[in-house]
Design an enzyme around this catalytic site. Structure first.
Site, PDB file in Angstrom:
ATOM      1  N   LYS A   1       0.830  -1.210   0.000  1.00 46.01           N
ATOM      2  CA  LYS A   1       0.000   0.000   0.000  1.00 46.01           C
ATOM      3  C   LYS A   1       0.865   1.259   0.000  1.00 46.01           C
ATOM      4  O   LYS A   1       0.493   2.274  -0.578  1.00 46.01           O
ATOM      5  CB  LYS A   1      -0.940   0.015   1.219  1.00 46.01           C
ATOM      6  CG  LYS A   1      -2.047  -1.014   1.131  1.00 46.01           C
ATOM      7  CD  LYS A   1      -3.135  -0.603   0.142  1.00 46.01           C
ATOM      8  CE  LYS A   1      -4.215  -1.662   0.032  1.00 46.01           C
ATOM      9  NZ  LYS A   1      -5.227  -1.355  -0.969  1.00 46.01           N
TER      10      LYS A   1
ATOM     11  N   LYS B   1      -1.963 -11.657  -8.723  1.00 44.13           N
ATOM     12  CA  LYS B   1      -3.254 -12.102  -8.195  1.00 44.13           C
ATOM     13  C   LYS B   1      -4.353 -11.167  -8.715  1.00 44.13           C
ATOM     14  O   LYS B   1      -4.100  -9.973  -8.928  1.00 44.13           O
ATOM     15  CB  LYS B   1      -3.227 -12.154  -6.667  1.00 44.13           C
ATOM     16  CG  LYS B   1      -3.488 -10.841  -5.986  1.00 44.13           C
ATOM     17  CD  LYS B   1      -4.048 -10.979  -4.571  1.00 44.13           C
ATOM     18  CE  LYS B   1      -4.532  -9.606  -4.125  1.00 44.13           C
ATOM     19  NZ  LYS B   1      -5.480  -9.486  -3.103  1.00 44.13           N
TER      20      LYS B   1
ATOM     21  N   LYS C   1      -8.657  -5.742  -7.577  1.00 42.42           N
ATOM     22  CA  LYS C   1      -9.298  -4.532  -8.107  1.00 42.42           C
ATOM     23  C   LYS C   1      -8.264  -3.456  -8.400  1.00 42.42           C
ATOM     24  O   LYS C   1      -8.299  -2.803  -9.429  1.00 42.42           O
ATOM     25  CB  LYS C   1     -10.310  -3.985  -7.092  1.00 42.42           C
ATOM     26  CG  LYS C   1     -11.623  -4.719  -7.093  1.00 42.42           C
ATOM     27  CD  LYS C   1     -12.390  -4.431  -5.810  1.00 42.42           C
ATOM     28  CE  LYS C   1     -12.866  -5.692  -5.167  1.00 42.42           C
ATOM     29  NZ  LYS C   1     -12.731  -5.772  -3.726  1.00 42.42           N
TER      30      LYS C   1
END
Ligand code: AQP
Length: 329
Positions: free
Chosen positions: A118, A198, A201
């Site tokens: 992140k 993977k 979104k």
């Protein structure tokens, strides 16, 4: 004659209201949410507090939370067989997170892969909650003393951390929490349409569960297949082809499809077209249920409200026990 019954183990899992579910969410986790409803005391949570670490638009949070509830119900969560609720409707989670954070070394949360990821993906918004996210996630699970946590493999590191935090608390204050364990499906990591990362979104490599048929066709047709298969006549390698792998979950004839690829009887385009139609068909009924539920927002809100109310005594009970152990009574 009285029949002895052993109490069912408790399962808990949370899902972020960060958009509509994709095939990775479904095959990696939601399928298990549905399956576990009959064998566990199953609790499922739409984790809006967690979503706030990346989304600061109130209307989006509201809409996504509702849509995720509708999606989960349409995909098979049954309020008669499980408890579905919204995280912020049980604020005890955040108090427990604070208490657990006092036994959690900073180095443990700093090393979580999702925090590092992140920091890279939202460099202008490295908020404090991103760092403490796994502590809140631990609180979500242990406040209900859940022992089984159906999740995808990408959550394995968080689960391991939850176990460590649980052990750290129990070592200092006595055995309050059982250690939770992950429960994976037979497809714990679904790769995205790029065939390497993977499905996620934020990477924009998803196939939507509730996408319009043409959108699903477009997403499936964009999938990267066996990159060594250049010509239509080249034999394919189903073991490394993401499209072939996905056929394992949509239909019971994947071996025939794989054989067609190996012998170059079929080409990648044929195999993709077939996969797209199968995905569309397999979620057709869920799409209809979703439309019905979307038209009944009050019914959906009632399910979520009932769920949160049903959990109140458990959450408050655990918190009272923890507060007493820590000298806060
Ligand atoms: N690709 C995946 N394969 C298997 N399982 C997956 N899950 C997510 N992606 C895959 C599992 O779905 C559950 C819900 O996950 P979440 O709430 O963390 O959803 P997410 O992380 O928002 O999904 P994304 O697409 O990966 O979102 P971003 O990009 O925002 O991080 C979890 O059990 C998860 O393991």
């Amino acid at each position: 004659m009285s029949q002895e019954t052993t109490p069912r183990q408790r399962a808990f899992s949370g899902i972020q209201p960060s958009g509509l579910p994709h095939i990775g969410n479904y095959l990696g986790a939601i399928r298990n949410y549905v399956a576990l409803q009959d064998s566990y005391d199953a609790i499922y949570c739409i984790v809006d507090y967690h979503a706030l670490t990346s989304t600061h638009d109130p209307e989006l949070i509201r809409r996504n939370t509702f849509e995720m509830a509708v999606g989960l119900l349409a995909l098979g969560l049954d309020p008669e067989r499980c408890t579905l609720f919204v995280q912020s409707d049980r604020p005890e989670h955040t108090e427990l997170a604070w208490l657990l954070s006092t036994v959690t070394p900073v180095s443990w949360v700093e090393r979580t892969p999702s925090f590092k990821e992140k920091k890279r993906s939202q460099p202008d918004d490295v908020n404090h909650a991103l760092l403490t996210y796994p502590v809140l996630q631990t609180a979500d699970i242990v406040i209900y003393k859940a022992t089984a946590v159906p999740v995808g493999k990408d959550q394995a590191a968080h689960l391991e951390l939850a176990r460590e935090i649980t052990r750290a608390f129990n070592a200092r204050y006595g055995d309050v929490f059982p250690e939770p364990a992950a429960v994976f499906t037979d497809s714990p990591i679904i790769l995205g349409t790029d065939g390497t990362n993977k499905m996620s979104k934020s990477l924009g490599n998803t196939i939507e569960v509730f996408g319009e048929p043409d959108e699903i066709r477009r997403q499936v047709m964009s999938m990267v297949t066996d990159t060594r298969r250049i010509l239509r006549t080249d034999p394919g390698r189903p073991e490394i082809c993401n499209v072939c792998q996905m056929h394992r979950f949509f239909g019971d004839d994947f071996e025939t499809i794989w054989e067609g690829e190996r012998t170059a009887r079929t080409g990648c385009v044929d195999t993709k077209k077939l996969l797209a139609e199968r995905i569309i068909d397999s979620f057709a009924a869920a799409r209809e249920r979703r439309d019905e539920l979307t038209a009944q927002p009050e019914r959906v809100r009632q399910v979520l409200g009932d769920g949160a109310a049903r959990l109140a005594p458990i959450a408050r009970g655990t918190l009272a026990e923890v507060r007493a152990r820590m000298g806060l009574d």
